[in-house]
Design a protein around this motif. Structure first.
Motif, short mmCIF file in Angstrom:
data_model
loop_
_atom_site.label_atom_id
_atom_site.label_comp_id
_atom_site.label_asym_id
_atom_site.label_seq_id
_atom_site.Cartn_x
_atom_site.Cartn_y
_atom_site.Cartn_z
N TRP A 3 0.84 -1.19 0.00
CA TRP A 3 0.00 0.00 0.00
C TRP A 3 0.88 1.25 0.00
N SER A 4 0.37 2.29 -0.59
CA SER A 4 1.00 3.60 -0.43
C SER A 4 0.29 4.30 0.72
N ILE A 5 0.94 5.29 1.29
CA ILE A 5 0.29 6.03 2.39
C ILE A 5 -0.98 6.71 1.90
N ALA A 6 -0.96 7.19 0.65
CA ALA A 6 -2.15 7.86 0.09
C ALA A 6 -3.34 6.89 0.01
N GLU A 7 -3.07 5.62 -0.33
CA GLU A 7 -4.15 4.63 -0.41
C GLU A 7 -4.77 4.35 0.96
N LEU A 8 -3.97 4.47 2.02
CA LEU A 8 -4.45 4.15 3.35
C LEU A 8 -5.13 5.34 4.03
N HIS A 9 -5.17 6.48 3.35
CA HIS A 9 -5.81 7.68 3.90
C HIS A 9 -7.26 7.41 4.27
N VAL A 89 6.19 6.71 7.99
CA VAL A 89 5.97 8.14 7.72
C VAL A 89 6.60 8.47 6.38
N ASP A 90 6.03 9.43 5.67
CA ASP A 90 6.65 9.83 4.41
C ASP A 90 7.33 11.20 4.54
N ASP A 91 7.20 11.83 5.70
CA ASP A 91 7.83 13.12 5.96
C ASP A 91 8.75 12.96 7.17
N PRO A 92 10.07 13.12 6.98
CA PRO A 92 11.00 12.96 8.11
C PRO A 92 10.69 13.88 9.30
N ALA A 93 9.99 14.98 9.06
CA ALA A 93 9.63 15.88 10.16
C ALA A 93 8.67 15.21 11.13
N HIS A 94 7.96 14.18 10.68
CA HIS A 94 7.01 13.48 11.55
C HIS A 94 7.72 12.58 12.57
N VAL A 108 9.79 3.10 13.75
CA VAL A 108 9.33 4.08 12.77
C VAL A 108 10.24 4.01 11.54
N PHE A 109 9.61 3.91 10.37
CA PHE A 109 10.33 3.88 9.10
C PHE A 109 9.94 5.11 8.28
N VAL A 110 10.92 5.70 7.62
CA VAL A 110 10.65 6.83 6.73
C VAL A 110 10.63 6.28 5.31
N LEU A 111 9.51 6.49 4.61
CA LEU A 111 9.39 6.03 3.23
C LEU A 111 9.87 7.12 2.27
N LYS A 112 10.51 6.70 1.22
CA LYS A 112 10.90 7.63 0.16
C LYS A 112 9.66 8.01 -0.64
N HIS A 113 9.75 9.07 -1.38
CA HIS A 113 8.61 9.54 -2.18
C HIS A 113 8.15 8.43 -3.13
N GLY A 114 6.89 8.06 -3.03
CA GLY A 114 6.31 7.05 -3.91
C GLY A 114 6.53 5.62 -3.45
N GLU A 115 7.32 5.40 -2.41
CA GLU A 115 7.59 4.05 -1.91
C GLU A 115 6.35 3.50 -1.21
N LYS A 116 6.12 2.21 -1.38
CA LYS A 116 4.94 1.57 -0.79
C LYS A 116 5.34 0.74 0.43
#
Length: 188
Positions: A3-9, A89-94, A108-116
């Protein structure tokens, strides 16, 4: 499952319930051929929740993994029953949201842009983490025959200590030779 984070919104109000059985045998036996010989179907029961742009997976896992004995390499069936929690998280600031939470066991894992998020991979990695370094068969735990071969044998720690005590004793036939160089004993 990926899943992408956007899909889980869409699971921000109510978490996604995952109750399934995964076949991770090929993934784990290929990735860890010396550590894992076989994996039974993996029963998974957990939730995926979305909160302010972050995804948290909390899952309970049950399976049986066949691994080699750390003493004799004979196959040993190792039942696993554990839970894990991971946050993505997809934003390291989080990351600052989770730094002060000492009570949480979440990773906690930081995902790269577009990573699922690869759920199967997450479960597989956590299975590998649950395998102890020392695995013994029932016979080995009961102290039955230790492996041996031509010119070698495995001995217990107690047997090793007893052998060391016996090695320090001088053969009485050679005791007189010890008197030839008395200063040599003092240097040791």
């Amino acid at each position: 499952m990926k899943w992408s984070i956007a899909e889980l919104h869409r699971y921000s109000d109510e978490p996604l319930h995952i109750q399934t059985t995964l076949d991770l045998n090929q993934i784990l036996t290929t990735s860890f051929p010396d550590t894992i010989l076989a994996v039974q179907p993996v029963k998974v029961d957990g939730y995926v929740s979305y909160d302010q742009g972050d995804v948290t997976i909390s899952t309970h896992v049950q399976t049986t993994v066949t691994v080699p004995s750390s003493r004799s390499l004979t196959p040993v069936a190792l039942p696993l029953d554990f839970s894990f929690t991971e946050t993505y998280v997809d934003d390291p600031a989080h990351l600052s949201r989770y730094e002060d939470d000492e009570d949480s066991d979440a990773i906690v894992f930081v995902l790269k842009h577009g990573e699922k998020i690869d759920f199967d991979e997450a479960v597989a990695e956590n299975i590998v983490e649950q395998i102890p370094l020392r695995v013994l068969s029932d016979d080995e735990r009961d102290g039955k025959s230790l492996p041996n071969g031509k010119g070698w044998e495995v001995i217990t720690e107690d047997d090793y200590k007893a052998n060391q005590q016996n090695a320090k004793k001088v053969d009485p036939r050679l005791a007189k030779l010890k008197k030839l160089f008395p200063d040599q004993d003092e240097k040791k």
